[in-house]
Design a protein around this motif. Structure first.
Motif, mmCIF file in Angstrom:
data_model
loop_
_atom_site.group_PDB
_atom_site.id
_atom_site.type_symbol
_atom_site.label_atom_id
_atom_site.label_comp_id
_atom_site.label_asym_id
_atom_site.label_seq_id
_atom_site.Cartn_x
_atom_site.Cartn_y
_atom_site.Cartn_z
ATOM 1 N N SER A 12 75.460 132.594 21.630
ATOM 2 C CA SER A 12 75.471 131.151 21.428
ATOM 3 C C SER A 12 74.110 130.622 20.989
ATOM 4 C CB SER A 12 75.898 130.448 22.722
ATOM 5 O OG SER A 12 74.983 130.770 23.763
ATOM 6 N N VAL A 13 73.117 131.496 20.925
ATOM 7 C CA VAL A 13 71.790 131.083 20.498
ATOM 8 C C VAL A 13 71.837 130.740 19.008
ATOM 9 C CG1 VAL A 13 69.396 131.792 20.201
ATOM 10 C CG2 VAL A 13 70.661 132.512 22.231
ATOM 11 N N ARG A 14 71.360 129.555 18.649
ATOM 12 C CA ARG A 14 71.331 129.160 17.237
ATOM 13 C C ARG A 14 70.177 129.877 16.543
ATOM 14 N NH1 ARG A 14 70.451 123.464 16.201
ATOM 15 N NH2 ARG A 14 71.268 123.922 14.123
ATOM 16 N N VAL A 15 70.513 130.563 15.466
ATOM 17 C CA VAL A 15 69.540 131.390 14.773
ATOM 18 C C VAL A 15 69.289 130.840 13.379
ATOM 19 C CG1 VAL A 15 69.025 133.704 13.934
ATOM 20 C CG2 VAL A 15 70.284 133.413 16.067
ATOM 21 N N LYS A 16 68.028 130.737 13.019
ATOM 22 C CA LYS A 16 67.676 130.271 11.686
ATOM 23 C C LYS A 16 68.063 131.320 10.645
ATOM 24 C CE LYS A 16 63.767 127.481 13.305
ATOM 25 N NZ LYS A 16 62.306 127.227 13.211
ATOM 26 N N GLN A 17 68.446 130.851 9.463
ATOM 27 C CA GLN A 17 68.929 131.753 8.420
ATOM 28 C C GLN A 17 67.976 131.810 7.228
ATOM 29 O OE1 GLN A 17 71.914 133.756 8.619
ATOM 30 N NE2 GLN A 17 71.360 133.211 10.701
ATOM 31 N N ALA A 18 66.683 131.722 7.494
ATOM 32 C CA ALA A 18 65.691 131.756 6.426
ATOM 33 C C ALA A 18 65.182 133.181 6.221
ATOM 34 C CB ALA A 18 64.519 130.842 6.766
ATOM 35 N N GLU A 19 64.995 133.548 4.965
ATOM 36 C CA GLU A 19 64.400 134.836 4.666
ATOM 37 C C GLU A 19 62.886 134.773 4.878
ATOM 38 O OE1 GLU A 19 65.497 135.881 0.661
ATOM 39 O OE2 GLU A 19 67.196 137.073 1.401
ATOM 40 N N LYS A 20 62.324 135.908 5.256
ATOM 41 C CA LYS A 20 60.870 136.001 5.345
ATOM 42 C C LYS A 20 60.341 136.430 3.981
ATOM 43 C CE LYS A 20 58.956 137.885 9.018
ATOM 44 N NZ LYS A 20 58.354 138.891 9.937
ATOM 45 N N ARG A 21 59.362 135.684 3.478
ATOM 46 C CA ARG A 21 58.847 135.914 2.135
ATOM 47 C C ARG A 21 57.944 137.145 2.071
ATOM 48 N NH1 ARG A 21 61.671 132.508 -1.352
ATOM 49 N NH2 ARG A 21 61.815 130.420 -0.424
ATOM 50 N N HIS A 22 58.212 137.984 1.081
ATOM 51 C CA HIS A 22 57.336 139.122 0.814
ATOM 52 C C HIS A 22 57.247 139.360 -0.683
ATOM 53 C CE1 HIS A 22 56.773 140.485 4.904
ATOM 54 N NE2 HIS A 22 58.059 140.715 5.090
ATOM 55 N N TYR A 62 66.071 128.750 17.048
ATOM 56 C CA TYR A 62 65.637 127.351 17.124
ATOM 57 C C TYR A 62 64.877 127.037 18.413
ATOM 58 C CZ TYR A 62 68.080 126.146 12.858
ATOM 59 O OH TYR A 62 68.467 126.057 11.550
ATOM 60 N N LYS A 63 64.685 128.045 19.246
ATOM 61 C CA LYS A 63 63.808 127.891 20.403
ATOM 62 C C LYS A 63 62.419 128.442 20.095
ATOM 63 C CE LYS A 63 67.499 128.019 23.870
ATOM 64 N NZ LYS A 63 68.007 128.682 25.106
ATOM 65 N N ASN A 64 62.189 128.674 18.784
ATOM 66 C CA ASN A 64 60.894 129.189 18.300
ATOM 67 C C ASN A 64 60.568 130.578 18.821
ATOM 68 O OD1 ASN A 64 60.235 126.929 16.657
ATOM 69 N ND2 ASN A 64 59.624 125.802 18.494
ATOM 70 N N ARG A 65 61.604 131.331 19.126
ATOM 71 C CA ARG A 65 61.409 132.730 19.484
ATOM 72 C C ARG A 65 61.591 133.580 18.235
ATOM 73 N NH1 ARG A 65 65.495 132.853 24.541
ATOM 74 N NH2 ARG A 65 66.814 132.176 22.809
ATOM 75 N N GLU A 66 60.702 134.524 18.041
ATOM 76 C CA GLU A 66 60.726 135.327 16.824
ATOM 77 C C GLU A 66 60.547 136.799 17.145
ATOM 78 O OE1 GLU A 66 57.823 134.022 14.053
ATOM 79 O OE2 GLU A 66 58.407 131.911 14.107
ATOM 80 N N LEU A 108 60.395 141.607 25.561
ATOM 81 C CA LEU A 108 61.180 141.702 26.805
ATOM 82 C C LEU A 108 61.952 140.415 27.070
ATOM 83 C CD1 LEU A 108 58.443 143.514 28.916
ATOM 84 C CD2 LEU A 108 60.667 144.497 28.277
ATOM 85 N N GLN A 109 61.330 139.275 26.803
ATOM 86 C CA GLN A 109 62.005 138.003 27.047
ATOM 87 C C GLN A 109 63.230 137.836 26.153
ATOM 88 O OE1 GLN A 109 59.660 134.495 26.340
ATOM 89 N NE2 GLN A 109 61.225 133.106 27.107
#
Length: 425
Positions: free
Chosen positions: A280-290, A344-348, A380-381
C-alpha cells in the motif's frame, strides 16, 4: 575470429548463448564501447558498412543490393547496420530462408526510425544492449566478490586493500571506454568530450535527417550532467536550462531531444521498482537519470580531479553513477535487472537488483566508509516496513556498496558491505 589483445567482456557469454538460440543477434550501444571488437571475436566474416575505404563502397553496395553484403562465412558481422536500414529486412529474410541459428551479428550505435523497415525481426533477430566497460572488465576491480553469489547471500569475507579517493575519481573521469584503459588520465579525459562533440556534430542529423538546434541539445546534455543520478523531471530539466543558461526551451522540445539521446544510446536511465512491490506504500514512478557513462557527465561539467575533490556532493552523484553502471552490467550477466526505489515518504534505495525468479536485493551506494552505518539503517528500515505491510516481498539481501572501504564483509545486522573495486558479475 581471433583478435590479438582483445580484453574479454562480460557480454561474451550472452552473445554465444543468443547466437545458439536466434538466427541473428543485434548488439546495440554507444559508440566506442567495444561493440565491433567484441562482435568480431564471435564472427567468421565481416563487413564494415561505415568504412570509408573505396569512397564508402561498402555502404554504396549495401544501398544498391543489401543481399550481396550478407554473403560470407557465418556468423557474418555487419557493423553499423543502421547506416543502411533495409539491411534489417534483408537479414530477417536471410534468416527465414536459411532456417539456421547464429547466421548474423549486427552492431548499431543508433536506433533508426522505422522508415524503410518492414518487419520487427521478432523471433529472428535478438537485441543485446552493450555498455562501456565495468571496472572489473577494465582491470580496475579485483573481482573477489561475485554479485550473483552475493544476491544469493553467499560471501567469503575478504580484505580488499585500501582505495585512494583520487583513484576512484580517475575511474570516473576515464570512463569505461576500451580505448582509454592504458592512456594517461590527462589524455583519457579528452575522449568523452570528443565523443559528445562527434555525436552532436554528425550522428544527431544522420539519425533521421532532421535539423535540430545543436546549441540547445548541448545545453540539455549539460543539464542532464548536473542532474546525474537524480530523478529530475522534464520540467526540472527545462527550468534548469533556463535558470543556468538563460535559454528558452519548451517541455515538448526537451522530450523530443531526450528521445534522440536515448536512440543514440547517450542515456541509460534507471527505471523505478515500484510496480514490483505490491504494497500500500505509494511509490514514485520517476526514472533516475543517467548518461551512458559517468565520464560523459564529467566532460560536460568540466570536472577535473581537483574540482571534484572540492565538490564532494557532485562526486557522490558521479560515484553513484559509476556503481550503477557496473551493477547493471554485472546483473545482466545472470538475468538480473537494475531499478531504483523512491516512495512518497522520502525513503529511497539507490539500486534494486531483481533476479529472474522475482526476488530482489536492495543496495545503498556511499562514497565514504563513515556513511555505512546510516546506509545500513535505511536498508533495514525499508525492509522491515515492507515486511510489516505483508503485501509485498521484502528484499532477500541488503548491501552497501562503498568506495573507500578496505574489506568485503557481513555486518552483525546482516547488511553486507562491499567495495566497488572488489565486485564482478
Amino acid at each position: 575470429m581471433e583478435r590479438k589483445g582483445y580484453r574479454p567482456r562480460i557480454i561474451d557469454d550472452k552473445v554465444d548463448k543468443y547466437l545458439s538460440a536466434f538466427g541473428a543477434v543485434c548488439i546495440e550501444g554507444p559508440k566506442w564501447c567495444g561493440k565491433a571488437w567484441t562482435s568480431a571475436v564471435h564472427c567468421s566474416s565481416e563487413i564494415m558498412i561505415g568504412s570509408p575505404a573505396g569512397n564508402f563502397q561498402n555502404r554504396r553496395l549495401a544501398l544498391m543490393s543489401p543481399e550481396l553484403v550478407l554473403e560470407g562465412e557465418k556468423p557474418r558481422l555487419i557493423d553499423e547496420w543502421q547506416e543502411v536500414p533495409p539491411l534489417w529486412d534483408a537479414v530477417r529474410h536471410a534468416v527465414d530462408e536459411g532456417a539456421q541459428k547464429g547466421q548474423f551479428i549486427l552492431t548499431g550505435s543508433a536506433t533508426p526510425n522505422h522508415k524503410g523497415i518492414m518487419h520487427s525481426g521478432a523471433g529472428r533477430i535478438a537485441r543485446i544492449r552493450m555498455r562501456p566497460m565495468s571496472l572489473y572488465e577494465a582491470g580496475a576491480s579485483s573481482g573477489v566478490v561475485s554479485l550473483h553469489e552475493l544476491c544469493e547471500n553467499r560471501l567469503t569475507p575478504a580484505m580488499t586493500g585500501e582505495v585512494d579517493l583520487r583513484t576512484l575519481i580517475a575511474h570516473i573521469i576515464r570512463g569505461g571506454w576500451p580505448a582509454n584503459i592504458d592512456v594517461p588520465l590527462e589524455q583519457a579525459a579528452l575522449l568523452p568530450g570528443e565523443y559528445l562533440e562527434a555525436v552532436l556534430a554528425d550522428d544527431v542529423y544522420r539519425l533521421d535527417g532532421t535539423k535540430r538546434s545543436i546549441h540547445k541539445m548541448r545545453l540539455l546534455l549539460q543539464s542532464l550532467a548536473r542532474n546525474e543520478s537524480t530523478t529530475a523531471t522534464n520540467k526540472k530539466l527545462k527550468s534548469d536550462v533556463q535558470d543556468i543558461d538563460n535559454e528558452d526551451i519548451d517541455v515538448e522540445t526537451v522530450a523530443a531531444y531526450l528521445n534522440v539521446f536515448d536512440r543514440l544510446f547517450l542515456t541509460d536511465n534507471q527505471p523505478p521498482f515500484g510496480t514490483h512491490i505490491r504494497s500500500s506504500v505509494r511509490v514514485k514512478q520517476a526514472e533516475k537519470r543517467h548518461l551512458s557513462d559517468p565520464s560523459l557527465a564529467c566532460a560536460l561539467l568540466r570536472a577535473t580531479p581537483e574540482r571534484l575533490l572540492n565538490d564532494l556532493e557532485t562526486l557522490g552523484f558521479l560515484f553513484e553513477a559509476l556503481c550503477e553502471r557496473d551493477l547493471r552490467i554485472y546483473a545482466d550477466a545472470f538475468g538480473g535487472k537494475l531499478y531504483h526505489y523512491q516512495d512518497y515518504k522520502n525513503r529511497e534505495l539507490d539500486a534494486v537488483v531483481e533476479l529472474p525468479d522475482g526476488s530482489w536485493c536492495a543496495f545503498e551506494i556511499k562514497l565514504g566508509a563513515n556513511q555505512i552505518d546510516d546506509a545500513a539503517a535505511n536498508l533495514l528500515q525499508i525492509r522491515d516496513d515492507i515486511a510489516a505491510n505483508k503485501k509485498g516481498l521484502p528484499p532477500k539481501m541488503l548491501c552497501v556498496i562503498c568506495g573507500l572501504t578496505s574489506a568485503a564483509y557481513r555486518r552483525p545486522d546482516g547488511v553486507y558491505v562491499i567495495p566497488i573495486t572488489a565486485l564482478k558479475d
